[in-house]
Write a protein that holds these residues in place. Structure first.
Motif, PDB file in Angstrom:
ATOM      1  N   ARG B 103       0.816  -1.208   0.000  1.00  0.00           N
ATOM      2  CA  ARG B 103       0.000   0.000   0.000  1.00  0.00           C
ATOM      3  C   ARG B 103       0.849   1.256   0.000  1.00  0.00           C
ATOM      4  NH1 ARG B 103      -4.168  -0.021   4.672  1.00  0.00           N
ATOM      5  NH2 ARG B 103      -4.637   1.969   3.699  1.00  0.00           N
ATOM      6  N   SER B 109      -4.286   0.118  -3.705  1.00  0.00           N
ATOM      7  CA  SER B 109      -5.448   0.386  -2.866  1.00  0.00           C
ATOM      8  C   SER B 109      -5.534  -0.692  -1.801  1.00  0.00           C
ATOM      9  CB  SER B 109      -6.718   0.363  -3.707  1.00  0.00           C
ATOM     10  OG  SER B 109      -6.995  -0.964  -4.104  1.00  0.00           O
ATOM     11  N   LYS B 110      -6.293  -0.397  -0.746  1.00  0.00           N
ATOM     12  CA  LYS B 110      -6.398  -1.328   0.381  1.00  0.00           C
ATOM     13  C   LYS B 110      -6.919  -2.678  -0.097  1.00  0.00           C
ATOM     14  CE  LYS B 110      -7.923  -1.378   5.165  1.00  0.00           C
ATOM     15  NZ  LYS B 110      -9.262  -1.655   5.667  1.00  0.00           N
TER      16      LYS B 110
END
Lengths: 217, 240, 221
Positions: B103, B109-110
């Motif tokens: 990340r 993105s998460k």
């Protein structure tokens, strides 16, 4: 080049204020440590439940600002008609304040002594008092000394607050000079230097002792 | 490929690497064995630039690791390393440990990072420990997490520095199994290890490190069957 | 002995005013902590860096903060800066003084905490490709705060108690200032300040308890 109206006699005036600071500190640390020693031993010996009243009082002493305590004590003694000098009031309040912190330091030091060591001393037939004076307290002292030095220096710095009672200690002396000489920054710097010189060497010594003793463990 | 060319390195006055040369081709698994203090771990930390070298060259896919212009942070995305001390980040859960670098470094993105993390963690058998903190894991589990953490960055090369040496004997097997799976998948690996069985079964080549140089390097059969160098023979006979 | 009737009802009537003052007290204390922590992190990093100038400046700040009275530091902010043409209000001078003090003490706490974190943590983070700042922020700093939490709580209580020094520079809106204002008007020193003492005690205890609860929730690993 650099002009100042600060004369030698003014400097001596400041040093006189510093001596008042030192006087208040020494009295407070002396009595505060004596009381703190007693309180700390009681707290370490009698466990949590039995010492609730004592713990509460000491806790209050550490949770109310010192300035408020000084004002309250002064108001109380004037109401009670005791007629005590501000210096005496300051010494009493600072001593109690010191004792509250000292009690914690002493308790911590005693609890740092391994229980097995104390049991060994008692098993040799020593009384509780002999164990305390010959075994436990000497060992506790090593643990507690750095913290105690820090406390003593803290009291020296907190002593500036007694100016509120009208006592002419170091910081108040400087304000008197500022009113007359109108050089607030320079005089404050001189005062700061005096405080620094009173505190820093002892703080360094304490730090060195702590490090040396920690290495030997 | 990783090329180590005549690398010298000293810690102060102590010379640790005294002319190490080694080439590892893509897809190869090279095990490095040798006595403690012979410089094996130092070699790995030099390859990913954690340690500087005194002379010589280390090239990763043609990039000179120790050239001043090299961006080490970029390089380290391509080289994964797992240490003997698992170095789990104690304040993060297992899943967070593995998703942190994807990340923050790769800018994922998460959800994308978690997808990769879950995949890598299932490969090492930690699917049921995702929201657990490392302090609650065994040594072997923490080490497997460290492997998944390094793999989540999709590196081209993996360096393993005695990853089983700090583990209780019964936990060693699970970690070695994870390494074997990785090797079977075609990962390029350099493994500093004491586990001779692993070196024999999984490596393409075994290198013997002695007094700061690669004394001998050969495929396992030749290495263990017919060692050439007298020191190698001595070392191997001491282990049997 | 007591030629004096205690007028406690006056103190109770002033309670809403004093509670307002208590809010200002908390405001100053919290601001001084937020700013103090931020400066303290920078100071701790500066003291451990290789840059001699940064190290020297940081060490000077820390040693002055720890070896001179807090009241002196507040006086410097209020009276001393006047020589440079900077005239801070009592509120700002108090805040500046307490922040300066907080930063000095907390930076020592943080330095100790940083020394307790194994360098292998930073190594592992760097090996994953993180830059030095990112490695510090995401891996080392959280652990530093975890270790430093109890001392930070103590420092917060200290900050609350230190706000009472505001009356020496004329601050009238915090708890001590409000109390002093009431005192000057009515001369009921004991009653008002006793009430203030109770409020300070309650605030300090609440902060300690909340901190313990917060720690339990945040640090459940």
């Amino acid at each position: 080049m650099f002009h100042t109206a600060l004369s030698l006699s003014d400097l001596l005036f400041l040093l006189k204020g510093a001596s008042v600071t030192v006087a208040v500190t020494v009295v407070a640390v002396l009595f505060g440590t004596a009381l703190g020693l007693a309180f700390g031993i009681i707290k370490a010996q009698f466990g949590w439940l039995a010492t609730v009243p004592l713990t509460f009082v000491l806790d209050v002493l550490r949770s109310v600002p010192l300035l408020i305590q000084l004002i309250l004590a002064n108001a109380f003694q004037s109401i009670a008609g005791l007629g005590l000098s501000p210096f005496l009031v300051a010494c009493v309040v600072l001593s109690l304040y010191t004792s509250a912190y000292c009690a914690e330091i002493v308790r911590g030091g005693i609890e740092a002594v391994p229980a097995v060591t104390r049991r060994a001393a008692r098993s040799l037939g020593m009384t509780w008092r002999q164990d305390m004076t010959n075994v436990t307290l000497p060992m506790a002292l090593r643990v507690a000394l750095p913290g105690w030095i820090g406390l003593a220096l803290g009291v020296m710095k907190d002593s500036a607050l007694v100016l509120w009672l009208g006592i002419i200690e170091l910081l108040r002396s400087s304000q008197i000079l500022v009113t007359r000489l109108q050089e607030p920054l320079f005089i404050l710097l001189v005062v700061g230097a005096i405080y620094f010189l009173m505190s820093y060497p002892i703080a360094r010594l304490g730090g060195r002792l702590e490090r040396r003793w920690r290495e030997n463990d | 490929m990783i090329e180590v060319q005549d690398v010298h390195k000293s810690f102060g006055s102590l010379a640790v690497l005294k002319g190490v040369s080694l080439t590892v081709r893509k897809g190869e698994v090279v095990s490095v064995i040798g006595s403690s203090g012979s410089g094996k771990s130092t070699l790995l930390t030099c390859i990913n630039g954690l340690e500087p070298i005194n002379s010589g060259h280390i090239l990763v896919d043609g990039t000179e690791v120790h050239a001043p212009a090299t961006n080490l942070n970029l390089l380290r995305r391509r080289i994964g390393i797992v240490f003997q001390q698992f170095n789990a980040f104690p304040h993060l859960t297992v899943l967070e440990n593995v998703t942190l670098a994807p990340r923050k470094v790769l800018g994922m993105s998460k959800s994308a990072a978690e997808e990769i993390a879950v995949k890598q963690l299932s490969h090492v058998g930690l699917s049921d420990k995702l929201s657990v903190y490392p302090s609650r894991l065994s040594g072997g589990q923490q080490q497997r997490m460290a492997i998944a953490r390094a793999l989540a960055m999709s590196p081209d090369y993996m360096l393993f520095d005695e990853v089983t040496s700090a583990l209780d004997p019964q936990l060693v097997g699970e970690v070695l199994d994870a390494l074997k799976l990785l090797a079977d998948d075609g990962m390029t690996m350099i493994c500093v290890t004491h586990e001779m069985a692993f070196a024999r079964d999984v490596s393409d080549r075994v290198a013997f490190f002695h007094k700061g140089v690669v004394a001998e390097i050969a495929p396992p059969a030749a290495f263990f069957g017919a060692p050439q160098h007298p020191e190698t023979k001595q070392f191997l006979s001491n282990i049997r | 002995m007591f030629n004096y009737t205690f007028h406690w009802y006056q103190a109770f009537r002033a309670l809403p005013q004093m509670l307002h003052g208590a809010l200002v007290t908390l405001e100053v204390a919290m601001l001084s902590m937020v700013l103090g922590v931020a400066f303290a992190v920078l100071l701790a990093v500066a003291r451990m860096s290789g840059n001699r100038v940064a190290r020297g400046l940081a060490t000077t700040w820390v040693e002055v903060a720890r070896n001179t009275p807090a009241l002196f530091q507040i006086y410097m902010a209020h009276f001393g800066l006047g020589a440079f043409g900077i005239h801070l209000s009592p509120f700002t001078a108090l805040l500046a003084g307490i922040t300066f003090n907080n930063a000095g003490y907390l930076s020592e706490t943080f330095r100790g905490a940083l020394n307790a974190i194994p360098p292998t943590q930073a190594r592992a983070a760097r090996s994953l490709g993180m830059g030095p700042v990112r490695a510090f922020w995401s891996v080392v700093m959280p652990q530093m705060f975890r270790i430093s939490f109890p001392p930070m709580t103590n420092q917060m209580v200290w900050a609350i108690l230190m706000t009472s020094l505001g009356i020496t520079v004329g601050l009238a809106t915090d708890l001590a200032g409000v109390t002093q204002g009431l005192n000057v008007k009515t001369f009921r020193t004991f009653e008002f300040f006793a009430m203030a003492a109770v409020l300070y005690y309650l605030i300090a205890k609440t902060v300690m308890l909340s901190a313990r609860l917060l720690a339990w929730r945040l640090f459940r690993y």
